[in-house]
Design a protein around this motif. Structure first.
Motif, PDB file in Angstrom:
ATOM      1  N   PRO A 350       0.833  -1.208   0.000  1.00  0.00           N
ATOM      2  CA  PRO A 350       0.000   0.000   0.000  1.00  0.00           C
ATOM      3  C   PRO A 350       0.864   1.254   0.000  1.00  0.00           C
ATOM      4  O   PRO A 350       0.945   1.992   0.983  1.00  0.00           O
ATOM      5  N   SER A 351       1.536   1.485  -1.116  1.00  0.00           N
ATOM      6  CA  SER A 351       2.557   2.530  -1.188  1.00  0.00           C
ATOM      7  C   SER A 351       2.009   3.917  -0.881  1.00  0.00           C
ATOM      8  O   SER A 351       2.704   4.755  -0.305  1.00  0.00           O
ATOM      9  N   LEU A 352       0.764   4.195  -1.271  1.00  0.00           N
ATOM     10  CA  LEU A 352       0.209   5.532  -1.022  1.00  0.00           C
ATOM     11  C   LEU A 352      -0.086   5.757   0.448  1.00  0.00           C
ATOM     12  O   LEU A 352      -0.197   6.895   0.900  1.00  0.00           O
ATOM     13  N   ILE A 353      -0.233   4.667   1.199  1.00  0.00           N
ATOM     14  CA  ILE A 353      -0.439   4.786   2.637  1.00  0.00           C
ATOM     15  C   ILE A 353       0.898   4.895   3.357  1.00  0.00           C
ATOM     16  O   ILE A 353       1.016   5.529   4.395  1.00  0.00           O
ATOM     17  N   GLN A 354       1.949   4.324   2.804  1.00  0.00           N
ATOM     18  CA  GLN A 354       3.246   4.305   3.480  1.00  0.00           C
ATOM     19  C   GLN A 354       4.054   5.568   3.240  1.00  0.00           C
ATOM     20  O   GLN A 354       4.781   6.014   4.108  1.00  0.00           O
ATOM     21  N   SER A 357       1.455   9.554   3.450  1.00  0.00           N
ATOM     22  CA  SER A 357      -0.005   9.483   3.519  1.00  0.00           C
ATOM     23  C   SER A 357      -0.549  10.406   4.595  1.00  0.00           C
ATOM     24  O   SER A 357      -0.016  10.496   5.698  1.00  0.00           O
ATOM     25  N   THR A 368      -6.259  11.590   2.210  1.00  0.00           N
ATOM     26  CA  THR A 368      -5.851  10.310   1.624  1.00  0.00           C
ATOM     27  C   THR A 368      -6.624  10.046   0.340  1.00  0.00           C
ATOM     28  O   THR A 368      -6.058   9.574  -0.663  1.00  0.00           O
ATOM     29  N   LEU A 372      -5.305   9.423  -3.589  1.00  0.00           N
ATOM     30  CA  LEU A 372      -5.714   8.330  -4.460  1.00  0.00           C
ATOM     31  C   LEU A 372      -6.314   8.850  -5.765  1.00  0.00           C
ATOM     32  O   LEU A 372      -6.024   8.331  -6.849  1.00  0.00           O
ATOM     33  N   ASN A 391      -0.782  -2.137  -6.118  1.00  0.00           N
ATOM     34  CA  ASN A 391      -0.425  -1.289  -4.986  1.00  0.00           C
ATOM     35  C   ASN A 391      -1.499  -0.238  -4.716  1.00  0.00           C
ATOM     36  O   ASN A 391      -1.778   0.108  -3.556  1.00  0.00           O
ATOM     37  N   SER A 395      -3.604   0.119  -1.272  1.00  0.00           N
ATOM     38  CA  SER A 395      -3.719   1.381  -0.539  1.00  0.00           C
ATOM     39  C   SER A 395      -5.174   1.694  -0.228  1.00  0.00           C
ATOM     40  O   SER A 395      -5.523   2.095   0.892  1.00  0.00           O
TER      41      SER A 395
END
Length: 475
Positions: A350-354, A357, A368, A372, A391, A395
C-alpha cells in the motif's frame, strides 16, 4: 511513519504510543439493538474500522484487539418488544427483538465492507462482571444504595467532568439525567435498577434488577481489554453522560489514572442540511440506503456509503446528501477501472499509505482520498504496470475500499433480475453484426441492452487491434 491522533480528553493531537506494541487495544461503543441502525450509527462503525485497519497495518493483525459491544439490555428494547410482540411473554419478546436486530445490524455493516471486531461482547453476557464492579464502587465509597437502586456518587469523584470540560452544574442543566428524590445529586447515574416481575432482571446483592447504561461498557471493556487500554471511541454525542460516567466508574473502581489513554469521537451527521428525525421524514437507515429506493430513488452500494462518509474528516460534522453519494460512486467507478485486471486478493504494497499518507495525521481520510484521486488521474493517461494497479488497490484497502473485482463492481446489479447468459448472447450477436458492418443491427442490439439497463463499453485491444466489448449495469 508516525501516527498522530486527536485525544478528546486532552484536546490535543499527539503521537500515538501504545501501552504494548504487541497488544494494541481499542474499544468502540456499539449499537443498542432495538431498531434498524441509522446512517449516523454507521459513522463510528466506518471510522473505527479505518483506524482498526491502519493499526493492523502498522503493528500487525495479530497485535491489535478491537472490541465493539452490543447493548442488549435497555428500556427502549423492552418497550419495542412489548409493542411488536404483545402476544409473547416479555422475556421472549425481548430475545426475539434483540436477536433479529443484531442479525440485521451485522448484515448491514457487512455490506459496508467493515471488518468484524475481534470481540463483540453483549451486556447480557456480562452481568456478573457489572455486579462485581458495582460492589467495588460501593466498598470504595463511590456508589450508594437507595430505594432498591444503586447510584454513582459523582461528588465523590474529583475528576468528574474532565472529559466534557464542564462543571457539575453545567452538566446537570439540560443533560440526559433522571431527576429522582432518592439521589444525593441529580447527576448521580444509575448503576443498578430494580426490575418488576415482567421486566428482565438478574439476581444481585440489591435485589432482582438490571444494570444502568454506563456500567455496561465499563465492565465489558475491563473484561476484554484490561483496566487501562489504548483507545476508546464513539460518537461525539456520547461524551456526556455516557463516556464521562464510564471514565468515572472505571477509574474509581480500579484506582487508575485513566481508563483509556486516547478518547476519539466522530462528529454529528445531518441529512440534506437538516437534523435527522422521523418527524421531518429524513430518518435514513443503513437498510434504506442499501436495500430500498427510499433515498434518491435507488439503492446505494456499501462502498459508496463508506467513501461518502470518509470524504469528510471524522471529527467534522457531515451533511449526508444524494449529491455526495453520486460523487462517491463516480470516484469509485474511476478507481475500479484503474485497477481493472487485478483481483481483491492480489498482494501488494500500500505505497500511497506508506509514503507521505495523510491517513497518519489523525485519520485524515479526505487527504488520503485526494492522494488516491490524483494517482488514478495521473496514471490513467500513462503506461502503468500491473504492480502499480495492485499497490493502488492495496492502498485503498486500508480504507476498506476496492474489495471487489472490477467485473463484480460494475455487474453488481445482475442479481436484481438480468439474465447474464442472454446479455452475453446479445453482445456476441452484436459483435458479429459489427464484423459484418451491419450497423443498424448492431445499434438495435445496443438499444435493446440499454433498455435492459445494460451499458456497453467498446475499446480497442492494444495488442490485437480488435474491438472488445465489456458491459456493466447502468446506475
Amino acid at each position: 511513519m508516525t501516527l498522530k491522533l486527536y485525544n478528546t480528553l486532552t484536546r490535543q493531537k499527539k503521537v500515538f504510543k501504545p501501552i504494548d506494541a504487541s497488544n494494541v487495544r481499542m474499544y468502540a461503543c456499539g449499537p443498542t439493538v432495538y431498531d434498524f441502525a441509522h446512517i449516523g450509527n454507521a459513522r463510528p462503525v466506518i471510522v473505527f474500522d479505518v483506524l482498526y485497519r491502519l493499526l493492523r497495518h502498522i503493528y500487525g493483525a495479530a497485535s491489535v484487539r478491537y472490541v465493539r459491544n452490543i447493548t442488549d439490555v435497555d428500556d427502549k428494547i423492552n418497550a419495542r418488544a412489548a409493542q411488536e410482540h404483545p402476544d409473547l411473554p416479555l422475556n421472549e419478546a425481548i430475545a426475539k427483538v434483540t436477536s433479529e436486530t443484531t442479525r440485521q445490524f451485522h448484515k448491514d455493516v457487512a455490506a459496508l465492507g467493515v471488518l468484524p471486531p475481534d470481540v463483540e461482547p453483549t451486556c447480557t453476557g456480562h452481568i456478573p462482571q457489572m455486579v462485581d464492579m458495582i460492589e467495588v464502587l460501593i466498598e470504595k465509597g463511590h456508589a450508594y444504595e437507595a430505594e432498591r437502586h444503586v447510584l454513582l456518587d459523582v461528588a465523590s469523584i474529583a475528576s468528574y467532568g474532565e472529559l466534557s470540560r464542564r462543571s457539575l452544574d453545567e452538566m446537570i442543566a439540560g443533560a440526559r439525567v433522571e431527576v429522582a428524590p432518592y439521589k444525593k445529586n441529580p447527576a448521580d447515574s444509575v448503576l443498578w435498577k430494580p426490575s418488576e416481575d415482567l421486566q428482565p432482571g438478574w439476581p444481585s446483592p440489591w435485589g432482582r434488577g438490571r444494570p444502568g447504561w454506563h456500567i455496561e461498557c465499563s465492565a465489558m471493556a475491563k473484561e476484554h481489554l484490561g483496566e487501562v487500554f489504548d483507545i476508546h471511541g464513539g460518537g461525539i454525542d456520547l461524551v456526556f453522560p455516557h463516556h464521562e460516567n464510564e471514565i468515572a466508574q472505571s477509574r474509581s473502581a480500579h484506582g487508575t489514572k485513566v481508563m483509556a489513554n486516547v478518547w476519539m469521537h466522530n462528529g454529528f451527521l445531518q441529512v440534506e442540511g437538516h437534523k435527522m428525525s422521523k418527524s421531518l421524514g429524513n430518518f435514513v437507515t443503513i437498510h434504506d440506503l442499501l436495500r430500498t429506493d427510499n433515498f434518491g430513488g435507488r439503492k446505494w452500494p456499501g462502498e459508496v456509503l463508506k467513501l461518502a462518509m470518509l470524504m469528510t474528516h471524522y471529527r467534522q460534522p457531515i451533511d449526508w446528501t444524494q449529491r455526495r453519494l453520486a460523487e462517491a460512486e463516480e470516484i469509485l467507478n474511476r478507481w475500479y477501472r484503474y485497477v481493472e485486471n487485478t483481483l481483491p486478493d492480489d498482494e501488494g504494497s500500500p505505497s500511497l499509505i506508506q509514503q507521505g499518507s495523510q491517513l497518519y495525521n489523525d485519520l485524515d481520510t479526505p487527504g488520503t482520498i485526494q492522494q488516491l484521486i490524483a494517482k488514478a488521474r495521473t496514471s490513467a493517461a500513462m503506461d502503468f504496470s500491473y504492480e502499480q494497479r495492485v499497490n493502488f488497490r492495496s492502498s485503498a484497502n486500508i480504507l476498506g475500499l476496492l474489495q471487489y473485482s472490477t467485473e463484480e463492481w460494475f455487474r453488481r446489479g445482475v442479481e436484481q433480475g438480468q439474465d447474464v447468459a442472454e446479455i452475453e448472447r446479445l453482445i456476441a450477436v452484436r459483435s458479429t453484426a459489427r464484423a459484418e458492418k451491419n450497423w443498424p443491427e448492431a445499434d438495435r442490439i445496443r438499444d435493446q441492452l440499454d433498455a435492459m439497463g445494460i451499458q456497453l463499453l467498446d475499446s480497442k485491444n492494444p495488442e490485437t487491434g480488435q474491438i472488445e466489448t465489456t458491459w456493466e449495469v447502468k446506475r
